[in-house]
Design a protein around this motif. Structure first.
Motif, short mmCIF file in Angstrom:
data_model
loop_
_atom_site.label_atom_id
_atom_site.label_comp_id
_atom_site.label_asym_id
_atom_site.label_seq_id
_atom_site.Cartn_x
_atom_site.Cartn_y
_atom_site.Cartn_z
N LEU A 54 25.06 58.95 138.76
CA LEU A 54 23.90 59.23 137.91
C LEU A 54 24.18 58.84 136.46
CD1 LEU A 54 22.78 62.64 139.45
CD2 LEU A 54 21.79 60.37 139.82
N ILE A 55 25.39 59.07 136.00
CA ILE A 55 25.77 58.63 134.65
C ILE A 55 25.64 57.12 134.55
CG2 ILE A 55 27.73 58.34 133.07
CD1 ILE A 55 28.68 61.16 133.97
N GLU A 56 26.19 56.41 135.52
CA GLU A 56 26.13 54.95 135.50
C GLU A 56 24.68 54.45 135.56
OE1 GLU A 56 28.57 52.84 134.83
OE2 GLU A 56 29.91 54.56 134.64
N SER A 57 23.85 55.11 136.34
CA SER A 57 22.44 54.73 136.42
C SER A 57 21.75 54.96 135.09
CB SER A 57 21.74 55.55 137.51
OG SER A 57 22.28 55.28 138.75
N THR A 58 22.04 56.07 134.47
CA THR A 58 21.47 56.37 133.16
C THR A 58 21.88 55.33 132.14
OG1 THR A 58 21.47 58.74 133.64
CG2 THR A 58 21.34 58.12 131.33
N LEU A 59 23.14 54.96 132.16
CA LEU A 59 23.62 53.95 131.23
C LEU A 59 22.97 52.59 131.47
CD1 LEU A 59 27.40 54.91 131.17
CD2 LEU A 59 25.75 55.25 129.31
N GLN A 60 22.73 52.27 132.73
CA GLN A 60 22.11 50.98 133.07
C GLN A 60 20.69 50.87 132.55
OE1 GLN A 60 23.07 48.07 134.57
NE2 GLN A 60 25.15 48.85 134.39
N VAL A 61 19.94 51.95 132.58
CA VAL A 61 18.53 51.89 132.17
C VAL A 61 18.32 52.26 130.71
CG1 VAL A 61 17.66 52.28 134.49
CG2 VAL A 61 17.98 54.23 132.97
N SER A 62 19.37 52.68 130.02
CA SER A 62 19.20 53.04 128.61
C SER A 62 19.15 51.78 127.76
CB SER A 62 20.32 53.98 128.15
OG SER A 62 21.54 53.30 128.12
N PRO A 63 18.17 51.72 126.85
CA PRO A 63 17.98 50.52 126.04
C PRO A 63 18.85 50.54 124.77
CG PRO A 63 16.20 52.03 125.63
CD PRO A 63 17.10 52.68 126.65
N THR A 64 20.13 50.62 124.96
CA THR A 64 21.01 50.69 123.80
C THR A 64 21.96 49.50 123.79
OG1 THR A 64 22.57 52.03 125.05
CG2 THR A 64 20.96 53.22 123.72
N ASP A 65 22.58 49.29 122.64
CA ASP A 65 23.54 48.18 122.55
C ASP A 65 24.85 48.56 123.24
OD1 ASP A 65 25.45 49.42 120.67
OD2 ASP A 65 23.85 49.21 119.19
N VAL A 67 28.00 48.79 122.26
CA VAL A 67 28.88 49.74 121.58
C VAL A 67 28.38 51.16 121.79
CG1 VAL A 67 29.77 50.49 119.34
CG2 VAL A 67 29.60 48.05 119.86
N LEU A 68 27.08 51.36 121.67
CA LEU A 68 26.51 52.69 121.87
C LEU A 68 26.63 53.11 123.33
CD1 LEU A 68 25.18 55.14 120.67
CD2 LEU A 68 22.97 53.98 120.85
N LYS A 69 26.42 52.18 124.26
CA LYS A 69 26.58 52.51 125.68
C LYS A 69 28.00 52.94 125.99
CE LYS A 69 22.97 50.13 128.18
NZ LYS A 69 22.63 49.21 129.25
N ASP A 70 28.97 52.24 125.39
CA ASP A 70 30.38 52.61 125.60
C ASP A 70 30.64 54.03 125.09
OD1 ASP A 70 30.85 50.15 126.74
OD2 ASP A 70 31.83 49.30 124.97
N GLU A 71 30.09 54.35 123.94
CA GLU A 71 30.28 55.69 123.37
C GLU A 71 29.58 56.74 124.23
OE1 GLU A 71 31.42 58.86 121.01
OE2 GLU A 71 32.24 56.85 121.19
N ALA A 73 28.97 56.50 127.43
CA ALA A 73 29.75 56.60 128.67
C ALA A 73 30.97 57.49 128.44
CB ALA A 73 30.19 55.22 129.14
N ARG A 74 31.67 57.27 127.34
CA ARG A 74 32.84 58.08 127.03
C ARG A 74 32.46 59.56 126.94
NH1 ARG A 74 35.15 60.63 123.29
NH2 ARG A 74 33.70 60.16 121.63
N ARG A 75 31.36 59.85 126.26
CA ARG A 75 30.92 61.25 126.11
C ARG A 75 30.47 61.86 127.43
NH1 ARG A 75 27.72 61.73 120.37
NH2 ARG A 75 29.42 60.91 119.09
N TYR A 76 29.70 61.10 128.21
CA TYR A 76 29.23 61.61 129.50
C TYR A 76 30.41 61.93 130.42
CZ TYR A 76 24.37 60.12 128.57
OH TYR A 76 23.10 59.95 128.06
N TYR A 77 31.36 61.00 130.50
CA TYR A 77 32.51 61.23 131.39
C TYR A 77 33.42 62.33 130.86
CZ TYR A 77 31.35 57.57 134.65
OH TYR A 77 30.73 56.84 135.63
N LYS A 78 33.57 62.45 129.56
CA LYS A 78 34.37 63.54 129.00
C LYS A 78 33.74 64.88 129.38
CE LYS A 78 36.23 65.56 124.75
NZ LYS A 78 36.31 66.83 125.40
N ASP A 79 32.42 64.96 129.23
CA ASP A 79 31.70 66.18 129.60
C ASP A 79 31.87 66.48 131.10
OD1 ASP A 79 29.71 68.38 129.18
OD2 ASP A 79 28.53 67.12 130.56
N LEU A 80 31.71 65.45 131.92
CA LEU A 80 31.86 65.63 133.37
C LEU A 80 33.26 66.13 133.72
CD1 LEU A 80 30.79 65.20 136.29
CD2 LEU A 80 31.62 62.85 136.11
#
Length: 137
Positions: A54-65, A67-71, A73-80
């Protein structure tokens, strides 16, 4: 939201199918990895995998650059990982252990897929109930 949900579901199912093919295809069927000391139990790992898809799906559809997607992802996985009290290394070694045997890999990914489908079904039911409540105050 209703337009995004089918796209997310389709993406997640394609991702699960791809992951199953990749993991099973790259698997040395004769060698089962030694059980790591800090192995995550299978049921917990299924939940973590479902959430990571679900995190990966969210990242795929988010309209961000990127660098922001990497950040994100880091935050989502840290939280998980914090919620499950695990480390990235523990996650990776547990995945490697479970997918070192073909049937175990297939069952792990099938269970994660089923969990995602069930969560989607629950969300759709909640959306239907809310729509009825809004239409009939």
């Amino acid at each position: 939201m209703n337009n995004i949900c089918p796209k997310l579901t389709k993406f997640v199912l394609v991702l699960l199918a791809s992951a199953t093919t990749l993991l099973v295809g790259c698997n040395d069927k004769k060698r089962v990895m030694e059980k790591p000391d800090n192995l995550i139990n299978r049921i917990t790992l299924v939940n973590i995998l479902a959430e990571s898809y679900l995190i990966e799906s969210t990242l795929q559809v988010s309209p961000t650059d990127t660098v922001l997607k990497d950040e994100l992802a880091r935050r989502y996985y840290k939280d998980l990982f914090d919620r499950y009290h695990i480390t990235n290394e523990q996650f990776e070694s547990s995945i490697a252990y479970y997918v070192s045997e073909e049937k175990s890999a297939e069952k792990l990914l099938n269970d994660a897929s089923a969990l995602i489908v069930n969560k989607k079904r629950e969300i759709m039911i909640q959306d239907s109930v809310m729509n009825v409540a809004i239409q009939n105050p």
